[in-house]
Design a protein around this motif. Structure first.
Motif, PDB file in Angstrom:
ATOM      1  N   UNK A 217      -3.386  13.296  11.969  1.00 32.50           N
ATOM      2  CA  UNK A 217      -4.849  13.466  11.910  1.00 32.50           C
ATOM      3  C   UNK A 217      -5.531  12.256  11.293  1.00 32.50           C
ATOM      4  N   UNK A 218      -4.914  11.684  10.241  1.00 35.76           N
ATOM      5  CA  UNK A 218      -5.485  10.471   9.625  1.00 35.76           C
ATOM      6  C   UNK A 218      -5.533   9.338  10.649  1.00 35.76           C
ATOM      7  N   UNK A 219      -4.420   9.146  11.358  1.00 37.34           N
ATOM      8  CA  UNK A 219      -4.372   8.064  12.344  1.00 37.34           C
ATOM      9  C   UNK A 219      -5.382   8.304  13.452  1.00 37.34           C
ATOM     10  N   UNK A 220      -5.376   9.526  13.981  1.00 43.70           N
ATOM     11  CA  UNK A 220      -6.233   9.844  15.131  1.00 43.70           C
ATOM     12  C   UNK A 220      -7.708   9.724  14.765  1.00 43.70           C
ATOM     13  N   UNK A 221      -8.056  10.183  13.583  1.00 45.33           N
ATOM     14  CA  UNK A 221      -9.464  10.152  13.186  1.00 45.33           C
ATOM     15  C   UNK A 221      -9.949   8.723  12.903  1.00 45.33           C
ATOM     16  N   UNK A 222      -9.025   7.802  12.546  1.00 46.77           N
ATOM     17  CA  UNK A 222      -9.417   6.424  12.250  1.00 46.77           C
ATOM     18  C   UNK A 222      -9.395   5.512  13.466  1.00 46.77           C
TER      19      UNK A 222
END
Length: 583
Positions: A341-346
């Motif tokens: 989620x961190x990667x996808x959201x950034x």
């Protein structure tokens, strides 16, 4: 009945009936004795090879010396008689001297081939046990384990079965009783001899000897008890003359001295005794057969109960494993989902930052078209034009990868709801798709095309984790069947439909090998599998059937054509209040 030690109570009762019927259709004691030997040999597996457990059968009976043929009388006169129990070193053969005669054997007796042994006069009323003991000159405890008297021979409590072990046989052989005398114990591989004996109304004794390769257990010897009585019934009509004298006056008769009328009366009395005994045996055997049937039925019930307990235990273990696995997968999926989620959201911000930087580079190039030599060399080194073109594609690939990870994690979370005890309304298609995502690697490995025929379905009240487990089992089996068949165009079709009977149908069809017709009645049995050892537990379809039929009151059926594939169909009932959703 080739294996003696697998005999059941029913087998012994059937054999007893066959022995009793040997007395019909014959005219002499010799004929009935041979019929008895043949019957025992046939049913106890006597053969010429070394696979049988019963090597030979012999039938011995006491006769008066005067009733023997001249050949047998001369043979007895030429024998060297040993000392008997009374200490007499020689024996005068008289017409009333009792002799033990071998009437029949599995090794056919030719002319003059019969064996006879003269007995001492003081052997009156002795059982074949004592005959064996005296001829071998052995102590009684070697056979019996304790002292016993002659009174046991005619006692109602006597045991009509005895067994001589290997040690006793060696002792008999060493005492000179092998070969031409009582027992040829060194022939073949005889480890023990079982004797079936009895005393006839005339006072004659008979004994049927079975030469076995092994020693019988006590419970097996108990099964032999009725056989001795059945042999006695078969030979009773042919019993003639008095061999042993007894103290009871009613037993003192001489058949030859009777007048014609007396003989008829005696024969009538014997036949009456035989008929009465036959009726008693019929009743006893019928009761035995009925009890045997009930016992076998009880054994079957207990075996089925044991199988059910084993299956239930295996199912509980499997369910506990799956529940623990579900909790583990759910926790891992949660952690992976947070990180992804961190990667996808950034990624959108990284993409925007990259576009801004590229725009800045373009603006600098416009404002200062002529760069220094060092900058020109670096631009060529990093291939700036390629970077401008490839960076957006790299970010797009990263976005696709994170989206796939997100879908897999979501599928794992959906599939791992195995610990949910309560029923809840779920989307069947979502469960199917989650399972397909998890199996994507296997599907791609075998180039299997998924063909979906999804209809409009209502949400179904079910145990979602257990239902997903069924989908996993069926789809895995379909992939295995396709992998073994290796068709030109491997396909797996999934059809869903809401039937007019308000049932949700889920059908999974493969074009694999199909199920052989000889195995189709067993595929839902616990622990049944056609896969190699280590690749299948035989519990997948059994547990799937339990989940659909018992947990969800549904149906799990299949239709298979060997060589053309298999279709497994799940039918789940839907309450009337359920409304179909638009999907």
């Amino acid at each position: 009945m080739s294996e003696l030690f697998s005999f059941s109570l029913r087998d012994m009762s059937t054999l007893g009936l066959a022995l009793r019927q040997c007395g019909g259709g014959v005219d002499s004691m010799e004929e009935v004795s041979q019929a008895l030997v043949d019957c025992l040999a046939l049913n106890l597996g006597v053969s010429q090879d070394h696979s049988s457990v019963c090597e030979w059968v012999q039938f011995w009976k006491t006769h008066l010396y005067g009733d023997l043929t001249p050949e047998l009388q001369r043979a007895l006169e030429s024998q060297e008689l040993g000392a008997g129990r009374g200490g007499v070193s020689t024996l005068t053969l008289r017409s009333n001297t009792p002799c033990l005669l071998l009437l029949s054997s599995t090794q056919r007796l030719g002319n003059g081939g019969k064996k006879a042994i003269a007995l001492h006069p003081d052997s009156a009323s002795a059982s074949p046990w004592f005959i064996l003991l005296e001829e071998a000159q052995l102590p009684r405890h070697l056979f019996l384990g304790s002292e016993i008297t002659e009174s046991h021979a005619l006692s109602p409590q006597y045991n009509p079965v005895f067994q001589l072990g290997q040690d006793s046989l060696k002792a008999i052989a060493s005492a000179g009783c092998s070969g031409g005398k009582m027992l040829d114990v060194q022939t073949l591989n005889v480890q023990t001899i079982v004797g079936l004996w009895g005393v006839l109304p005339s006072g004659s004794c008979f004994v049927t000897l079975l030469g076995l390769r092994n020693t019988l257990a006590g419970e097996m010897l108990e099964l032999f008890r009725p056989l001795a009585l059945n042999i006695k019934v078969a030979i009773l009509p042919f019993d003639r003359g008095t061999v042993f004298q007894t103290t009871e006056s009613e037993d003192l008769f001489d058949f030859k001295s009777l007048a014609t009328g007396g003989r008829r009366q005696l024969i009538t009395r014997l036949r009456s005794q035989v008929n009465t005994l036959t009726e008693l045996l019929d009743i006893s055997e019928q009761a035995t057969l009925e009890q045997s049937d009930r016992l076998e039925q009880t054994i079957k019930v207990l075996q089925n109960t044991l199988n059910q307990l084993q299956a239930t235990q295996a199912q509980l273990i499997h369910t506990e494993k799956m529940s623990s696995l579900g909790q583990l997968v759910s926790g891992i999926a949660h952690e992976i989902n947070n990180s992804v989620g961190f990667i996808y959201s950034n990624l959108p911000y990284v993409n925007q930052y990259l576009q801004d930087l590229l725009q800045l580079v373009n603006d600098y190039h416009t404002a200062f078209p002529t760069a220094t030599p060092d900058i020109q060399d670096y631009i060529h080194e990093i291939d700036l034009d390629y970077l401008k073109e490839d960076c957006p594609q790299v970010l797009a690939s990263m976005r696709q990868g994170t989206e796939r990870i997100h879908r897999i994690v979501q599928s794992l979370r959906n599939f791992s709801r195995l610990d949910e005890a309560e029923q809840k309304a779920v989307d069947i298609h979502q469960g199917l798709e989650s399972t397909l995502v998890i199996l994507q690697n296997r599907l791609e490995q075998h180039n299997i095309e998924i063909i979906r025929h999804y209809g409009e379905l209502p949400w179904v009240e079910c145990h979602p984790g257990q239902l997903n487990q069924v989908f996993m089992n069926l789809l895995n089996n379909a992939i295995d069947a396709i992998a073994q068949a290796q068709p030109n165009h491997p396909t797996l079709e999934i059809t869903t439909e809401f039937t007019p009977q308000r049932k949700v149908l889920i059908a999974i069809t493969d074009n694999g090998l199909g199920i052989p017709s000889t195995l189709q009645n067993q595929i839902f049995d616990p622990f049944f599998t056609t896969k190699p050892i280590g690749q299948g537990t035989g519990m997948g379809l059994f547990i799937s059937y339990q989940i659909i039929v018992e947990k969800h009151q549904g149906q799990l059926i299949f239709n298979s054509k060997p060589g053309h594939g298999t279709t497994f169909s799940i039918l789940l009932p839907v309450p009337n209040k359920t409304v179909i959703s638009n999907q």
